[in-house]
Enzyme design. Structure first.
Site, PDB file in Angstrom:
ATOM      1  CE  LYS A 217       9.400   2.993   0.576  1.00 13.87           C
ATOM      2  NZ  LYS A 217       7.754   3.291   0.596  1.00 13.87           N
ATOM      3  CE1 TYR A 218       9.937   0.779   4.317  1.00 13.21           C
ATOM      4  CE2 TYR A 218       9.232  -0.940   2.996  1.00 13.21           C
ATOM      5  CZ  TYR A 218       8.589   0.359   3.449  1.00 13.21           C
ATOM      6  OH  TYR A 218       7.617   0.800   3.524  1.00 13.21           O
TER       7      TYR A 218
ATOM      8  CG  ASP B 229      -1.217  15.089  11.224  1.00 11.34           C
ATOM      9  OD1 ASP B 229      -0.098  15.587  11.018  1.00 11.34           O
ATOM     10  OD2 ASP B 229      -2.045  15.141  10.326  1.00 11.34           O
ATOM     11  CG  MET B 230       4.082  14.609  10.383  1.00  8.74           C
ATOM     12  SD  MET B 230       5.142  14.021   9.361  1.00  8.74           S
ATOM     13  CE  MET B 230       4.127  12.181   8.714  1.00  8.74           C
TER      14      MET B 230
ATOM     15  CD  GLU C 261       7.586   4.027   4.240  1.00  6.70           C
ATOM     16  OE1 GLU C 261       7.684   3.428   3.071  1.00  6.70           O
ATOM     17  OE2 GLU C 261       7.408   3.356   5.178  1.00  6.70           O
TER      18      GLU C 261
ATOM     19  CD  GLU D 128       2.040   9.038  -2.300  1.00  8.48           C
ATOM     20  OE1 GLU D 128       2.308   8.956  -1.195  1.00  8.48           O
ATOM     21  OE2 GLU D 128       1.719   8.627  -3.424  1.00  8.48           O
TER      22      GLU D 128
END
Lengths: 657, 657
Positions: free
Chosen positions: A339-340, A425-426, A441, A450
């Site tokens: 994944k990364y 929080d973004m 992600e 999600e």
């Protein structure tokens, strides 16, 4: 032990004495069950032997090592049972069960013996119309209940029955269902040939999906034409595969088709039952071939070994917006070797593209939103180092526990990098500058499940106009799923207070015993940056001016094999950047990646679907002020059949915003 | 009030002013609802009127007397809703609901007005594929939810919707289902044409059989070919029938077929909605014709008047073996004008036959087992008097409360008769002599369902060899039943602790809103004296030597009309003696008898069945030491569909021995 396929049997074997069994008391219909998956330590049977049917147990165990249990009649078969005109009143006395329960200790009975129910009785039932021959029906019922009670008294793990005839499925199933509620620990196994799936399906429905009733697959010489006709059995709770000696060629090998099927079955740890001979050499040769067949299978990969404990084990999808992830969860995610690397490639490609378009030499601003313990920060740094394109990095996370680690890295391994850590929080943070690249992600097994769309829409104001979001887009996929295993797992969560809730909840699960019933099809796609946000302005007055991430689509499927549909299985594909893709869709799977298992949306009532039928799956993604939820239902276009809408108004399952 | 069809509307009408409605504000799509079943007292509307759509309510009410409510739009229809490309963000402001809730008092709103939902919106939905036109879908959803909330705010009893198109049943139903859970008191009515039954069926299933959603039947000029295609709607919870002016001929009469259908509907107290004109004279002529049509119906018979309160009202079958009947129950039974006359005829015939076969002049011994408060004793005495054949009578009952009355009669009206009263269970009593005739009334709606076979087998030793049992035999009958009404009544008994129990219980019920889906077929027959008892001997050693009254049969049915099957409806026929029959089977019904309503065995999940399909109903009568119980299930031979076995092992419903 999550998801593993528990073996019902524990170890048993006896010293091999290699003599052929010409003993006249030896019953040739004894089946010897061979568990190919393990060699277990010896265990002695603590019992004497009487010269009747029980001797076969002893004999069977005495002739061979490494066989795990025997399938043997538990009563003496009486010829007079064959008579359809026998007076029931005499039968009870004559057919009393032979032998004594003191032959073995209970632990032996319950480990070594699968009882074989008087097949003659069931053959009589199968041949007669029980509504016209009620005495026969009652007699079979009595024999069956007596034998099952005896089996239960002995604590046998299971009894084995022949399959019903097509005409007699209903009375057969009703007998079973009625008896099974009284037989405690003992399970019922029914032999079916692969083409008898519909009979099994009817038995299962009539018996209300009882987990005590399972099929045993009996392989015929001629296997069905379509592989899917046998493959669908692996979605069923089959307890064993019966192999008759006559399937074996003279060198004790099987046909390619049979061998392939057996190898498939080994993946599911399905037991093998050898039948048709009591000759020790023959049994050994058959067994030896099967051992070889298993050894030819490639060993489990590292990913498979990681996944195995999770096979068919239901997990709730994460709710990262509502809950803070714990250290262990981060750790599992960070261990993914693929994944990364994909993220690193994507950032690398994006940086190169930006550099090529730009005349400035100042570093590009990369914001990692949802930085967690830093894996995306590390990937971005590696991309920058590798591409030799300097970056200025912001790492944003709302989880105070993750921040500890991020600050630690900033002081240590990132001390020479331009990394700013933001605890926010973004969706709320006011950045000092805008980003060239926004890395996140936030994907779940179904892509958007999600709440990545909501989070990234909220974070989009952090991105420069024309900036790059990694990921750029993601698409969810569905297919109708056959898996009695998953269905019975869901059923264990049902409560009487909320009987629908468990069936209206999505689960993350590595489906092992199951099969897609159609091609996998696209459902929803989300794109970042969200083009809707470019065109439309906020005015702060109307809630409906925020981008609308609700969706509704109708996905058509053609059923590939007559089977039971227990729900929908879901996947995602994602474009991180340009051709850097990340996928758990089986056809485009990012090999070696283990961060996501598929998602399953169950159906409250399994539905029977037939080969060639057209299904419309209606799928909704709903959004209101406080939550996001899915609703789903199935419409069979050929029959007009519809299911209710599942999870209406998010009553059972929702994602909190 | 058991079983009645509650009218949702209470009285309302206004002084007629007889003016034609040329007011330009009058909305021609207002429907006027006419309740043909009653003329209700006047009630004034306490409200002023504003010159917009609400004026139509006032107008409609002002033009005519005896109309019970109006169907009227509850928001101003906006032409821009027709645009598929309208920006949703503007719509909310523009389409705000006009008018004010202060026009009328709540009691008026909730009695007089059925709200008509913006049909244009639903027509747009019907024309588009909502999965491809998601904005349209959302817009319709928004309009619908706003209007429904407004209707709910006004406490309107219902809102009326157009029917979905065949292609859009799913999104239509989901919109409804989602909204209905939020709209409190207000119900949803959907207009369907008779040939749209399958669409209604899908809506109903998708909406989980919500009782808040009902169909309105809109009659077209050409009614469907088969009467059953309209008849099946009477098993549905239809709330009204819409009649357009153009169905009426120039003399304001309807076609024979329409008239017949209307007359059927009057039996179910279904409201009529007149549409297509605002001309007062026309409305009156239409209404006047309908009143005439209703007046042509024969008045309810005495039996129908007796039964009416019990229409569709579920009762538990009696358990006379376990419980003692109370005085009221006896009283109801004794009032039956036909039943005891039939018994008298049977005893009379039997006495004459005995007399003809016998040379002795001593009286015949008649035993009434289960004498209750004596109606069978009286019938026997009348038979004896009428035939001039003397009898000696034993009246046996286990209920001490009934004994009081029997002793009273013995001292008074029977003082000159040879009547002996015995306080005992008929299965235990040791008689001083044996009977020539054994008379009993132990039948339930399904014949054997009050354990008549077990009781009479137990009492058979009271009877001389060759003696006569009255009744001699009885047979049960079944047919698949369509009745959403019964299904919803059963649903009201469901508890979360035992969700299946209510659906696995039989109910005695005068099914009013329902239809047999096939011919009525025989199930079980019992004969008395039981010939098995003549041949087989008791030896007291083996329980299985008592006669076996368990049964199993498979009854085939051919479905006559595509419909929903909610269960089975059962009846019995009985031979009291020779050709003296007693029956509740519709084809052989003993006219005027009201002692038994039919019995219903529900299905836990209603099943859709199609015209011409072959169903096998499997039906069991099971007996063990302490109880008798039925089990049932349905097998669709055409589709292979099976239901689970209902009431397995008597888990939900049993008759105690």
């Amino acid at each position: 032990m999550p998801g593993g396929q528990p073996s019902e049997k524990s170890a048993n074997s006896k010293q091999q004495d290699n003599q052929t069994t010409d003993d006249p008391n030896f019953d040739p219909i004894v089946d010897i069950v061979h568990d190919v998956k393990s060699k277990k330590p010896n265990a002695q049977i603590h019992a004497g032997v009487e010269p009747n049917v029980f001797q076969t147990v002893d004999k069977a165990l005495s002739i061979t090592d490494h066989f795990d249990f025997v399938v043997t009649p538990i009563s003496k078969s009486e010829s007079n049972r064959k008579s359809k005109h026998l007076d029931m009143r005499h039968m009870m006395v004559k057919n009393c069960i032979q032998g004594t329960d003191m032959l073995f200790r209970t632990s032996s009975w319950s480990n070594v013996v699968v009882g074989k129910i008087d097949e003659q009785a069931f053959h009589i039932l199968a041949d007669s119309d029980p509504s016209n021959n009620f005495e026969i029906y009652q007699k079979v019922q009595l024999i069956f209940e007596q034998e099952l009670q005896w089996a239960s008294h002995l604590s046998l793990p299971a009894v084995l029955l022949p399959s019903p005839s097509k005409q007699n499925v209903v009375p057969f199933a009703q007998l079973l269902h009625r008896a099974v509620s009284k037989c405690g620990y003992t399970n019922i196994w029914i032999r079916f040939q692969p083409d008898q799936w519909e009979e099994w399906n009817q038995v299962r429905i009539i018996c209300e999906h009882s987990t005590k009733i399972s099929p045993i697959l009996e392989l015929p010489e001629n296997l069905p034409e379509r592989d899917s006709q046998t493959e669908r059995w692996f979605g069923e709770p089959i307890r064993g595969i019966v192999l008759d000696k006559n399937l074996f060629q003279s060198d004790y090998s099987l046909s390619t088709k049979h061998a392939f099927l057996l190898q498939r079955s080994f993946k599911f740890d399905i037991q093998v039952i050898l039948r048709g001979t009591t000759n020790v050499d023959e049994l050994f040769n058959m067994r030896s071939y099967l051992d070889d067949l298993k050894s030819q299978l490639p060993p489990l990969t590292e990913v498979e070994l990681f996944e195995k404990p999770y096979w068919d084990y239901l997990q709730s999808p994460l709710q990262p917006l509502m809950d803070n992830l714990d250290s262990q969860t981060y750790e599992v995610f960070e261990r993914d070797p693929i994944k990364y690397k994909l993220y690193q490639d994507a950032v690398h490609r994006a940086l190169v593209d930006l550099k090529n378009q730009s005349s400035s030499s100042s570093p590009f601003t990369v914001m990692v939103v949802g930085a967690g313990r830093g894996p995306l920060v590390k990937a971005s740094i590696r991309a920058s180092v590798q591409s030799k394109i300097p970056i200025k990095l912001y790492a944003v996370d709302k989880n105070p526990n993750a921040l500890v680690t991020l600050y630690h890295f900033k002081k240590t391994i990132w001390s020479k990098m331009d990394v700013t850590i933001i605890h926010s929080d973004m969706r709320d943070w006011n950045p000092p500058e805008l980003a060239d690249i926004l890395v996140s992600e936030l994907l779940g097994s179904f892509g958007d499940n999600e709440l990545s769309p909501e989070c990234l829409d909220g974070a989009q104001r952090l991105l420069k106009k024309g900036g790059i979001s990694i990921p750029c887009d993601y698409t969810s996929f569905l297919s109708p799923l056959n898996s009695a295993k998953i269905y019975s797992e869901v059923k264990t969560f049902v409560t009487s207070a909320k009987p629908l809730k468990a069936f209206e909840t999505a689960y993350v699960v590595k489906v092992h015993r199951g099969m897609c019933l159609s091609n996998i099809k696209k459902v929803f796609t989300f794109v970042h940056p969200n083009p809707e946000l470019d065109v439309k302005k906020y005015d702060g007055l109307d809630l409906h001016l925020v981008p609308d991430n609700s969706r509704y689509t109708v996905v058509p499927f053609t059923v590939m094999e007559t089977s039971t549909m227990h729900g929908l299985i879901g996947y995602f594909e994602c474009t991180l950047y340009k051709d850097v893709m990340m996928s758990i869709h089986p056809k485009t799977f990012s090999k070696g990646m283990f961060s996501w298992f598929p998602i399953v949306f169950p159906l409250a009532t399994p539905i029977t679907v037939k080969k060639g039928e057209e299904l419309n799956v209606h799928f909704w993604r709903n959004v209101d002020k406080g939550k996001v939820w899915y609703e789903w239902m199935v419409h069979n276009k050929d029959t007009g059949f519809v299911t209710p809408v599942h999870n209406l108004n998010g009553r059972s399952y929702k994602l909190s915003l």
